[in-house]
Design a protein around this motif. Structure first.
Motif, short mmCIF file in Angstrom:
data_model
loop_
_atom_site.label_atom_id
_atom_site.label_comp_id
_atom_site.label_asym_id
_atom_site.label_seq_id
_atom_site.Cartn_x
_atom_site.Cartn_y
_atom_site.Cartn_z
N SER A 102 0.75 -1.24 0.15
CA SER A 102 0.02 -0.07 -0.14
C SER A 102 0.81 1.24 -0.04
O SER A 102 0.49 2.13 -0.52
N HIS A 179 -3.02 -4.69 -2.78
CA HIS A 179 -3.46 -3.69 -2.30
C HIS A 179 -4.58 -3.32 -3.25
O HIS A 179 -5.59 -2.70 -2.84
N TRP A 182 -8.60 -4.35 -3.35
CA TRP A 182 -9.59 -3.85 -2.24
C TRP A 182 -9.46 -2.27 -2.20
O TRP A 182 -10.52 -1.80 -2.13
N SER A 183 -8.50 -1.78 -2.46
CA SER A 183 -8.55 -0.32 -2.70
C SER A 183 -9.17 0.47 -3.60
O SER A 183 -9.88 1.48 -3.30
N HIS A 186 -12.67 0.27 -2.36
CA HIS A 186 -12.67 1.32 -1.10
C HIS A 186 -12.94 2.92 -1.45
O HIS A 186 -13.75 3.59 -0.95
N SER A 187 -12.05 2.87 -2.71
CA SER A 187 -11.94 4.22 -3.13
C SER A 187 -13.41 4.67 -3.61
O SER A 187 -13.62 5.97 -3.63
N ILE A 188 -14.18 3.81 -4.33
CA ILE A 188 -15.53 4.16 -4.87
C ILE A 188 -16.51 4.06 -3.77
O ILE A 188 -17.81 3.95 -4.07
#
Ligand code: HEM
Ligand code: SF4
Ligand code: FES
Lengths: 228, 251
Positions: A102, A179, A182-183, A186-188
């Protein structure tokens, strides 16, 4: 435009282009393993993806996805460096539960990009590009049949150094994806307390499956097998 | 009695916002492991005053973990090596006899240093001023349970509301992003019926203010959550993203 001027908007672009690239990789990895079972089946897929309009447009969209992802990655990283400021901490420690990937997405991305260029030279330039340039005249122009993907795979990976380079590349990509997957959700905004650990787990499993599918080919060659 | 600690402290000293700072090393003997980190700093300052030196400037107020002013980056962690506590709640028993402790200010472009370990966190106030409130007249004090709120919503809002605005999330973030703070402040209001009405306006205003003030773009490393003295969850960031993106699509 909020997709450029707001931090969350910029993240939306990172995320959407990232997901798009992940979906492409999913397709690409599944298509690749076919060659281990049947070179002919693989070549029929390869020829379907030759120089027809659909494939060319697909390639264009894909290239655009990459360009946007990379441009935004550079822009974001530059903004973040500025936000961090000039002064660094004398002592820094890892935090528990924070993945190494990350914090190194840009480095991993650059490694991936470096190999991507190599990859394009090795395969795309000899396949779709030749077909685009010479059409059916590839033979007269002195090229190998651009639709014979299995041939190119066989020729390239028979060199163990090449196989090892690919494995290094895929490992870097694996870190980027564990990373990234899932990131991007999470970002949207697709995450909550119940799901965060599940989403991270799905991300790891999904990345691992994709990378295993890809890595099967160089490993197969390193073990001494050939596809032709 | 427990053994007293003899320590070496490496502390960042800087005369003013523009001045060039540097580490100074101090020896400090006979510190009780039961004392708090700030008490240890007080003893060090006494020693400096007795030596006719300038005492170290640092922020502190409540000394019980609720005001969020005590900003120190200790041995590579904001609020020190222990988790889920502020600097003022940190005890000297977390350190070993003879240890060298490095104390630095928050370092982030949006938090300029005022002096020594003190930083200017007024950027957080500006973010709150941009939308961290409810602008309807809610009348007199309503009946306790007149507005039904589910246990889940109450808990989630309360968790978010425990953010004390200390800035550790920004200090530790490799991107200098204030997303955890903003997400907590947006969530604590938008989860409850009184705050819901302005939820999308609030998300837009506070986020734009954050961007304008030069905080970075969140890349979901999660370092903030790991260092937050109140253990605010990064899932609040997902909620903020959701709210912001939703609001932009409606526009
Ligand atoms: C096949 C290639 C690639 C795939 C599948 C991919 C996928 C992803 C995904 C899914 C994310 C997460 C997005 C988010 O957090 O919202 C991401 C983030 C990132 N990617 Fe890639 N990527 C690829 C190539 C690259 C390249 C070539 C670069 C740079 C030169 C790069 C740089 C970055 C950076 C810096 C981030 C972190 C930014 C952020 O989280 O906002 N990536 N990538
Ligand atoms: S989210 Fe946590 S670390 Fe950030 S300001 Fe609030 S209490 Fe401090
Ligand atoms: S002094 Fe108030 S939280 Fe530490």
């Amino acid at each position: 435009m909020w997709l450029i001027h707001s931090s969350v908007g910029r993240k939306v672009i990172m995320s959407v282009t990232g997901i798009f690239l992940v979906l492409f990789l999913t397709f690409h990895s599944v298509m690749n393993v076919i060659v281990l079972f049947s070179a002919e089946a693989y070549n029929s897929v390869a020829s379907a993806l030759g120089a027809n309009w659909y494939a060319v447009i697909g390639t264009g969209v894909l290239a655009l996805g990459f360009v946007l992802h990379i441009l935004y990655a550079l822009y974001l990283s530059w903004l973040n460096l500025k936000a961090r400021g000039k002064d660094r901490y004398a002592v820094t420690k890892r935090q528990e539960g924070v993945s190494w990937s990350s914090k190194n997405m840009l480095v991993l991305g650059i490694i991936v990009f470096g190999f991507l260029v190599l990859h394009l030279f090795h395969f795309w330039a000899k396949m779709q590009l030749v077909e685009l340039q010479y059409g059916h005249g590839w033979e007269a122009a002195g090229f190998q049949n651009p639709q014979d993907g299995a041939y190119f795979i066989n020729a390239s990976f028979s060199n163990p150094i090449f196989s090892i380079i690919y494995i290094v590349w895929l490992v870097a990509l694996w870190f980027h994806l564990t990373h990234g997957v899932w990131s991007s959700l999470h970002s949207i905004g697709v995450n909550n307390k119940t799901w965060i650990n599940r989403v991270k787990c799905i991300s790891n499993v999904y990345s691992t499956i994709i990378i295993l599918l890809f890595i099967a080919i160089p490993v197969y060659f390193l073990l001494g097998f050939r596809v032709l | 009695m427990e053994k007293l600690l003899n320590l070496t402290l490496k502390v960042w000293r800087q005369d003013g916002p523009k001045a060039k700072g540097a580490f100074e090393t101090y020896k400090l003997n006979g510190i009780s492991p039961d004392s708090s980190f700030l008490e240890m700093m007080d003893i060090l300052n006494d020693q400096l005053i007795n030596e006719h030196k300038d005492p170290i400037a640092f922020d502190h107020d409540c000394r019980e973990g609720i005001c969020g002013t005590c900003s120190m980056y200790i041995n590579g962690h904001p609020h020190g090596p222990d988790s889920g506590i502020t600097t003022c709640q940190l005890h000297m028993r977390s350190f070993k006899d003879g240890e060298t402790i490095t104390v630095e200010p928050w370092r982030s472009a949006a938090f300029p240093i005022i002096k020594d370990l003190m930083v200017d966190r007024s950027a957080f106030d500006k973010i709150i001023q941009a939308g961290g409130y409810i602008s309807v007249n809610t009348g007199g004090i309503p009946d306790g349970n007149a507005i039904p709120i589910s246990k889940w919503h109450a808990d989630e809002a309360m968790d978010a509301a425990s953010c004390i605005g200390c800035g550790a999330c920004v200090a530790t973030c490799k991107n200098g992003s204030a997303m955890l703070f903003v997400a907590a402040k947006v969530s604590q209001l938008s989860l409850l019926p009184q705050g819901k009405i302005e939820a999308s306006q609030r998300a837009k205003k506070m986020l734009s203010k954050m961007d304008e003030l030069g905080f970075g773009n969140c890349t979901n490393t999660g370092a903030c959550e790991a260092e937050c003295p109140k253990n605010i969850s990064i899932t609040h960031i997902a909620r903020l993203n959701r709210e912001f993106i939703g609001a932009k699509f409606i526009d």
